[in-house]
Design a protein around this motif. Structure first.
Motif, PDB file in Angstrom:
ATOM      1  N   HIS A 159      51.839  43.047  24.195  1.00 33.68           N
ATOM      2  CA  HIS A 159      52.163  44.440  23.514  1.00 33.68           C
ATOM      3  C   HIS A 159      50.973  45.250  23.803  1.00 33.68           C
ATOM      4  N   TYR A 160      49.996  44.947  24.784  1.00 33.80           N
ATOM      5  CA  TYR A 160      48.747  45.728  25.021  1.00 33.80           C
ATOM      6  C   TYR A 160      49.239  46.892  25.763  1.00 33.80           C
ATOM      7  N   CYS A 161      48.647  48.146  25.465  1.00 33.32           N
ATOM      8  CA  CYS A 161      48.946  49.392  26.264  1.00 33.32           C
ATOM      9  C   CYS A 161      48.777  49.328  27.741  1.00 33.32           C
ATOM     10  N   PRO A 162      49.352  49.944  28.405  1.00 32.02           N
ATOM     11  CA  PRO A 162      49.245  49.817  30.016  1.00 32.02           C
ATOM     12  C   PRO A 162      47.859  49.986  30.340  1.00 32.02           C
ATOM     13  N   GLY A 163      47.361  49.147  31.040  1.00 36.90           N
ATOM     14  CA  GLY A 163      46.195  49.273  31.773  1.00 36.90           C
ATOM     15  C   GLY A 163      44.657  48.505  30.794  1.00 36.90           C
ATOM     16  N   CYS A 164      45.331  48.157  29.797  1.00 39.33           N
ATOM     17  CA  CYS A 164      44.342  47.486  28.743  1.00 39.33           C
ATOM     18  C   CYS A 164      43.729  46.199  29.209  1.00 39.33           C
TER      19      CYS A 164
ATOM     20  N   GLY B 210      44.373  42.256  28.637  1.00 32.79           N
ATOM     21  CA  GLY B 210      45.381  41.351  29.548  1.00 32.79           C
ATOM     22  C   GLY B 210      44.310  40.702  30.591  1.00 32.79           C
ATOM     23  N   VAL B 211      43.256  41.321  31.126  1.00 33.52           N
ATOM     24  CA  VAL B 211      42.343  40.688  32.211  1.00 33.52           C
ATOM     25  C   VAL B 211      41.646  39.374  31.570  1.00 33.52           C
TER      26      VAL B 211
ATOM     27  N   PRO C 180      36.706  44.762  40.703  1.00 37.82           N
ATOM     28  CA  PRO C 180      37.092  43.129  41.215  1.00 37.82           C
ATOM     29  C   PRO C 180      35.963  42.363  40.900  1.00 37.82           C
TER      30      PRO C 180
ATOM     31  N   ILE D 147      35.058  41.439  37.433  1.00 37.32           N
ATOM     32  CA  ILE D 147      36.112  40.579  36.918  1.00 37.32           C
ATOM     33  C   ILE D 147      35.805  39.068  37.219  1.00 37.32           C
TER      34      ILE D 147
ATOM     35  N   PRO E  46      43.995  54.651  32.610  1.00 41.96           N
ATOM     36  CA  PRO E  46      43.314  53.296  32.947  1.00 41.96           C
ATOM     37  C   PRO E  46      42.099  53.648  33.721  1.00 41.96           C
ATOM     38  N   VAL E  47      42.519  54.373  34.929  1.00 41.93           N
ATOM     39  CA  VAL E  47      41.498  54.448  36.131  1.00 41.93           C
ATOM     40  C   VAL E  47      40.132  55.312  35.583  1.00 41.93           C
TER      41      VAL E  47
ATOM     42  N   LEU F  66      38.015  53.079  33.368  1.00 37.45           N
ATOM     43  CA  LEU F  66      37.045  52.002  34.089  1.00 37.45           C
ATOM     44  C   LEU F  66      35.864  53.036  34.537  1.00 37.45           C
TER      45      LEU F  66
ATOM     46  N   LYS G  81      53.404  47.410  33.775  1.00 38.85           N
ATOM     47  CA  LYS G  81      53.261  48.561  33.000  1.00 38.85           C
ATOM     48  C   LYS G  81      53.015  49.908  33.750  1.00 38.85           C
TER      49      LYS G  81
ATOM     50  N   CYS H  11      50.282  50.859  35.091  1.00 37.57           N
ATOM     51  CA  CYS H  11      49.037  51.294  34.655  1.00 37.57           C
ATOM     52  C   CYS H  11      48.135  51.844  35.964  1.00 37.57           C
TER      53      CYS H  11
ATOM     54  N   LEU I  33      45.933  50.595  37.810  1.00 35.32           N
ATOM     55  CA  LEU I  33      44.918  49.895  38.264  1.00 35.32           C
ATOM     56  C   LEU I  33      44.905  48.990  39.462  1.00 35.32           C
TER      57      LEU I  33
ATOM     58  N   VAL J 283      43.595  40.076  40.975  1.00 41.33           N
ATOM     59  CA  VAL J 283      42.491  39.979  40.128  1.00 41.33           C
ATOM     60  C   VAL J 283      42.193  41.260  39.186  1.00 41.33           C
ATOM     61  N   VAL J 284      42.865  42.526  39.371  1.00 39.49           N
ATOM     62  CA  VAL J 284      42.599  43.614  38.475  1.00 39.49           C
ATOM     63  C   VAL J 284      43.777  43.636  37.684  1.00 39.49           C
TER      64      VAL J 284
ATOM     65  N   PRO K 183      45.846  43.543  34.539  1.00 46.56           N
ATOM     66  CA  PRO K 183      45.991  42.922  33.152  1.00 46.56           C
ATOM     67  C   PRO K 183      47.110  42.024  32.653  1.00 46.56           C
TER      68      PRO K 183
END
Lengths: 258, 81
Positions: free
Chosen positions: A23-28, A31-32, A187, A190, A227-228, A231, B15, B17, B19, B59-60, B62
């Motif tokens: 349910h997370y927003c896009p790019g959140c 999730g990672v 990356p 991460i 999202p970008v 970051l 979604k 996004c 990324l 890797v990126v 989400p």
């Protein structure tokens, strides 16, 4: 010649994640963080004996997304619940997954005392500098001058105080064995975060005491950015205030080779 | 020759996004503006040739929406021997 002979699988969704979309927003980057934890648990083959403790906040539905056992703790009390689970079932891997609103504000007492007691649990702390779930209010981790819905002119440190650096704070406690801060903004970082998650879980598997990984995360919706852009904002604003690094690595943990 | 790869993006999770689009070292990713997922997003996709199967997009990502494959380059053992 079959297809399998011609190409190799480089990456696939980890088995420890369920098939449910988040349910997370896009790019959140929640999730990672979820994905990295699931990958490490797959690699260590610990899915059958892992118990997660979900917090309150955006990560409240973590139990829907991970394909292993979860319980839901009252707000901020995940380390207390994890303590009970670990003491009753010492052969299980017990993790908590908490945001900054949960761990760094209402649950600060629980996490500090769990670390001071040296409970053999692992805490994943997601720091996105605001209360994400409730609409981007000021959190203990909100940066000085940062605008949120409850600090519309920017956080004024004279009246609202300074942000809490949780990793540094926990690292002063004798019972904590592995306390680090990582970021999820590119990356390389991460991958470093994944290594830290692995080492934190190894710390617990070997019974070496309390471990915590703080992960700097983005909140594009509440920060009001793409999202970008988020970051980039994380890299430029959060990392100077919350420096990445190893704050406490017990000599016994430093010897672990993975 | 750089290795050849391909990705499969699962519409259930993606979604849009972007990324992965920003992170792709080969700059061969983009959003598929001709499609909309059931959640209402334009999913990520390969927009040109040149994917090396490096896996940075995965890797990126989400949402763990991307599966990455890379072509196997067989070492020419027979020729050397």
């Amino acid at each position: 010649m079959t297809l399998a002979d011609m190409e190799t699988l480089v990456y696939a969704r980890p088995a420890s994640l369920t098939e449910m979309p988040t349910h997370y927003c896009p790019g959140c980057t929640h999730g990672v963080a979820h994905r990295l934890i699931a990958e490490v648990i797959d690699e260590m083959n610990l899915r059958e004996r892992t118990i997660g403790v979900a917090s309150v906040g955006c990560s409240v539905f973590a139990y829907n997304y991970f394909d292993f056992d979860w319980v839901q703790a009252p707000h901020g009390r995940a380390p207390a619940m994890a303590t009970g689970i670990k003491r009753v079932l010492p052969d299980r891997l017990v993790i908590t997954y908490q945001g900054d609103g949960d761990m760094a504000s209402i649950g600060m007492g629980e996490v500090v005392h769990a670390a001071a007691r040296g409970e053999n649990i692992t805490v994943f702390f997601i720091n996105n500098a605001n209360y994400g779930m409730t609409g981007g209010q000021m959190a203990p981790t909100t940066l000085p001058g940062q605008k949120t819905t409850t600090s519309p002119h920017g956080r004024d440190v004279e009246t609202q105080g300074y942000p809490v650096r949780a990793a540094e704070l926990i690292s002063t406690l004798e019972g904590a064995s592995y306390v680090v801060r990582r970021s999820l903004h590119d990356p390389k970082n991460i991958r470093l975060a994944k290594k830290a998650i692995r080492l934190a879980l190894e710390t617990q598997v070997r019974g070496l005491g309390f471990s915590m990984v703080e992960l700097l995360s983005i909140c594009p919706t509440n920060w009001g950015m793409t999202p970008v852009q988020s970051l980039k904002w994380l890299e430029e604003h959060m990392i100077p205030y919350f420096p990445l690094g190893d704050y406490k690595v017990h000599p016994a943990v430093a010897e672990i080779k993975v | 020759m750089p290795p050849k790869g391909r990705i499969v993006v699962n519409d259930l999770y993606c979604k849009g996004c972007e990324l992965c689009v920003a992170a792709c070292p080969q700059e061969v990713m983009g959003l598929d503006m001709s499609r909309i997922t059931t959640k209402g997003y334009h999913p990520a996709t390969l927009i040109k040739e040149g994917c090396t199967g490096c896996g940075v997009c995965a890797v990126v990502c989400p949402e763990a929406a991307i599966t990455v494959y890379r072509e196997v380059v067989r070492p020419r053992v027979a020729a050397a021997a």
